[in-house]
Design a protein around this motif. Structure first.
Motif, PDB file in Angstrom:
ATOM      1  N   LEU A  44      43.165  31.776  33.495  1.00 47.37           N
ATOM      2  CA  LEU A  44      42.995  32.938  34.750  1.00 47.37           C
ATOM      3  C   LEU A  44      44.356  33.673  34.534  1.00 47.37           C
ATOM      4  CD1 LEU A  44      41.181  33.467  37.062  1.00 47.37           C
ATOM      5  CD2 LEU A  44      42.699  31.935  38.370  1.00 47.37           C
ATOM      6  N   ASN A  45      44.258  34.956  34.591  1.00 52.17           N
ATOM      7  CA  ASN A  45      45.589  35.836  34.510  1.00 52.17           C
ATOM      8  C   ASN A  45      45.562  36.342  35.860  1.00 52.17           C
ATOM      9  OD1 ASN A  45      45.414  35.571  31.642  1.00 52.17           O
ATOM     10  ND2 ASN A  45      43.792  36.800  31.767  1.00 52.17           N
ATOM     11  N   PHE A  46      46.894  36.659  36.206  1.00 57.45           N
ATOM     12  CA  PHE A  46      47.518  37.369  37.308  1.00 57.45           C
ATOM     13  C   PHE A  46      47.929  38.818  37.162  1.00 57.45           C
ATOM     14  CE2 PHE A  46      47.700  34.082  40.647  1.00 57.45           C
ATOM     15  CZ  PHE A  46      47.455  32.891  39.504  1.00 57.45           C
ATOM     16  N   SER A  47      47.219  39.719  37.839  1.00 58.18           N
ATOM     17  CA  SER A  47      47.848  41.130  37.870  1.00 58.18           C
ATOM     18  C   SER A  47      49.432  41.202  38.331  1.00 58.18           C
ATOM     19  CB  SER A  47      46.825  42.110  38.523  1.00 58.18           C
ATOM     20  OG  SER A  47      47.120  41.754  40.076  1.00 58.18           O
ATOM     21  N   LYS A  48      49.796  42.393  37.928  1.00 60.32           N
ATOM     22  CA  LYS A  48      51.185  42.435  38.391  1.00 60.32           C
ATOM     23  C   LYS A  48      51.235  42.733  39.676  1.00 60.32           C
ATOM     24  CE  LYS A  48      52.930  45.060  34.225  1.00 60.32           C
ATOM     25  NZ  LYS A  48      53.359  46.243  33.877  1.00 60.32           N
ATOM     26  N   HIS A  49      50.188  43.394  40.586  1.00 61.12           N
ATOM     27  CA  HIS A  49      50.184  43.457  41.967  1.00 61.12           C
ATOM     28  C   HIS A  49      49.956  41.961  42.668  1.00 61.12           C
ATOM     29  CE1 HIS A  49      48.861  44.959  45.851  1.00 61.12           C
ATOM     30  NE2 HIS A  49      48.043  43.924  45.884  1.00 61.12           N
ATOM     31  N   ALA A  50      49.287  41.046  41.935  1.00 55.92           N
ATOM     32  CA  ALA A  50      49.044  39.689  42.389  1.00 55.92           C
ATOM     33  C   ALA A  50      50.323  38.945  42.305  1.00 55.92           C
ATOM     34  CB  ALA A  50      47.881  38.970  41.843  1.00 55.92           C
ATOM     35  N   ALA A  51      50.961  39.093  41.129  1.00 58.71           N
ATOM     36  CA  ALA A  51      52.330  38.275  41.004  1.00 58.71           C
ATOM     37  C   ALA A  51      53.460  38.863  42.017  1.00 58.71           C
ATOM     38  CB  ALA A  51      52.826  38.652  39.605  1.00 58.71           C
ATOM     39  N   LEU A  69      41.858  26.666  41.022  1.00 54.84           N
ATOM     40  CA  LEU A  69      41.626  28.086  40.934  1.00 54.84           C
ATOM     41  C   LEU A  69      40.652  28.297  39.734  1.00 54.84           C
ATOM     42  CD1 LEU A  69      44.686  30.024  41.976  1.00 54.84           C
ATOM     43  CD2 LEU A  69      42.649  29.980  43.145  1.00 54.84           C
ATOM     44  N   GLU A  70      40.861  27.699  38.762  1.00 53.27           N
ATOM     45  CA  GLU A  70      40.067  27.953  37.460  1.00 53.27           C
ATOM     46  C   GLU A  70      38.817  27.478  37.588  1.00 53.27           C
ATOM     47  OE1 GLU A  70      42.754  26.770  34.284  1.00 53.27           O
ATOM     48  OE2 GLU A  70      43.600  28.464  34.180  1.00 53.27           O
ATOM     49  N   HIS A  71      38.503  26.201  38.307  1.00 48.25           N
ATOM     50  CA  HIS A  71      37.239  25.424  38.450  1.00 48.25           C
ATOM     51  C   HIS A  71      36.575  26.472  39.591  1.00 48.25           C
ATOM     52  CE1 HIS A  71      34.638  22.241  38.790  1.00 48.25           C
ATOM     53  NE2 HIS A  71      34.776  22.350  40.022  1.00 48.25           N
ATOM     54  N   ALA A  72      36.954  26.846  40.478  1.00 47.60           N
ATOM     55  CA  ALA A  72      36.430  27.712  41.619  1.00 47.60           C
ATOM     56  C   ALA A  72      35.815  29.018  40.991  1.00 47.60           C
ATOM     57  CB  ALA A  72      37.448  27.923  42.679  1.00 47.60           C
ATOM     58  N   VAL A  73      36.691  29.505  40.150  1.00 45.32           N
ATOM     59  CA  VAL A  73      36.335  30.885  39.340  1.00 45.32           C
ATOM     60  C   VAL A  73      35.021  30.618  38.328  1.00 45.32           C
ATOM     61  CG1 VAL A  73      37.098  32.755  37.839  1.00 45.32           C
ATOM     62  CG2 VAL A  73      38.412  31.889  39.862  1.00 45.32           C
ATOM     63  N   ILE A  94      42.074  36.967  45.532  1.00 44.47           N
ATOM     64  CA  ILE A  94      40.754  37.766  45.050  1.00 44.47           C
ATOM     65  C   ILE A  94      40.910  37.814  43.666  1.00 44.47           C
ATOM     66  CG2 ILE A  94      39.647  39.870  45.371  1.00 44.47           C
ATOM     67  CD1 ILE A  94      40.124  38.201  48.175  1.00 44.47           C
ATOM     68  N   VAL A  95      39.710  37.142  43.138  1.00 45.05           N
ATOM     69  CA  VAL A  95      39.564  37.220  41.607  1.00 45.05           C
ATOM     70  C   VAL A  95      38.604  38.168  41.007  1.00 45.05           C
ATOM     71  CG1 VAL A  95      39.302  35.788  39.756  1.00 45.05           C
ATOM     72  CG2 VAL A  95      40.358  34.946  41.681  1.00 45.05           C
ATOM     73  N   ASN A  96      38.841  38.916  40.172  1.00 47.01           N
ATOM     74  CA  ASN A  96      37.651  39.874  39.507  1.00 47.01           C
ATOM     75  C   ASN A  96      37.363  38.958  38.448  1.00 47.01           C
ATOM     76  OD1 ASN A  96      37.271  41.418  36.908  1.00 47.01           O
ATOM     77  ND2 ASN A  96      36.665  42.588  38.765  1.00 47.01           N
ATOM     78  N   VAL A  97      36.015  38.290  38.584  1.00 47.34           N
ATOM     79  CA  VAL A  97      35.656  37.060  37.636  1.00 47.34           C
ATOM     80  C   VAL A  97      35.444  37.584  36.166  1.00 47.34           C
ATOM     81  CG1 VAL A  97      33.571  35.679  37.282  1.00 47.34           C
ATOM     82  CG2 VAL A  97      34.553  36.062  39.650  1.00 47.34           C
ATOM     83  N   ASN A  99      37.010  39.781  34.297  1.00 45.02           N
ATOM     84  CA  ASN A  99      38.171  40.106  33.884  1.00 45.02           C
ATOM     85  C   ASN A  99      39.064  38.441  33.829  1.00 45.02           C
ATOM     86  OD1 ASN A  99      37.525  42.576  33.002  1.00 45.02           O
ATOM     87  ND2 ASN A  99      38.374  43.374  34.785  1.00 45.02           N
ATOM     88  N   ASN A 100      38.459  37.741  34.867  1.00 41.10           N
ATOM     89  CA  ASN A 100      39.192  36.360  34.784  1.00 41.10           C
ATOM     90  C   ASN A 100      40.633  36.601  35.433  1.00 41.10           C
ATOM     91  OD1 ASN A 100      38.568  33.741  34.889  1.00 41.10           O
ATOM     92  ND2 ASN A 100      39.808  33.468  32.957  1.00 41.10           N
ATOM     93  N   THR A 101      40.877  37.522  36.175  1.00 36.99           N
ATOM     94  CA  THR A 101      42.007  38.037  36.861  1.00 36.99           C
ATOM     95  C   THR A 101      42.183  37.955  38.343  1.00 36.99           C
ATOM     96  OG1 THR A 101      42.265  39.566  35.045  1.00 36.99           O
ATOM     97  CG2 THR A 101      43.774  39.911  36.604  1.00 36.99           C
ATOM     98  N   VAL A 102      43.100  37.176  38.721  1.00 35.53           N
ATOM     99  CA  VAL A 102      43.624  37.477  40.262  1.00 35.53           C
ATOM    100  C   VAL A 102      44.223  38.700  40.357  1.00 35.53           C
ATOM    101  CG1 VAL A 102      44.982  36.477  42.096  1.00 35.53           C
ATOM    102  CG2 VAL A 102      44.009  34.927  40.319  1.00 35.53           C
TER     103      VAL A 102
END
Length: 125
Positions: A44-51, A69-73, A94-97, A99-102
């Motif tokens: 799972l990756n985090f966008s700059k905004h999420a970080a 989180l990875e299991h939930a996604v 909030i995760v974009n599935v 793209n695997n990105t929070v």
């Protein structure tokens, strides 16, 4: 032209009228979308905004939360979700599935309105 099973775009067309090495060998080709999805599942990756939001809101992500989180996604992906709100005791992610990105996070205290938009699924942890 083909590189490692992925065709390169030439003159606006993808591998137009050419036999690829994989087709010539009788092997099944893997679509670009499938390759992208498989590579996204690495973690799972985090966008700059999420970080930035995590730092501002004091949300700490440890290895256990990351695993959850990875299991939930992954569970949401299996059900066909595209944008999911993963709700945990630490906050909402909030995760974009695809793209695997929070894309953003909220702490429990930030959820005063209790309204989420632009999601199609929710997972409670």
């Amino acid at each position: 032209m083909e590189m490692d099973g992925v065709q390169r775009l030439e003159n606006g067309r993808v591998g137009a009228g050419r036999n690829t090495a994989a087709a010539a060998n009788g092997k099944n080709q893997v679509s670009f979308e499938k390759l992208l999805q498989e590579s996204a599942r690495d973690g799972l990756n985090f966008s700059k905004h999420a970080a930035k939001r995590m730092n501002e809101r004091g949300i700490a992500v440890d290895s256990q939360l990351m695993s959850n989180l990875e299991h939930a996604v992954d569970g949401a992906r299996k059900k066909g979700a595209r944008d999911v709100a993963v709700i945990s005791a630490q906050g909402v992610f909030i995760v974009n599935v695809p793209n695997n990105t929070v894309v953003t996070t909220m702490s429990q205290s930030d959820m005063k309105e209790r309204v989420f938009t632009n999601i199609d699924s929710a997972v409670l942890m």
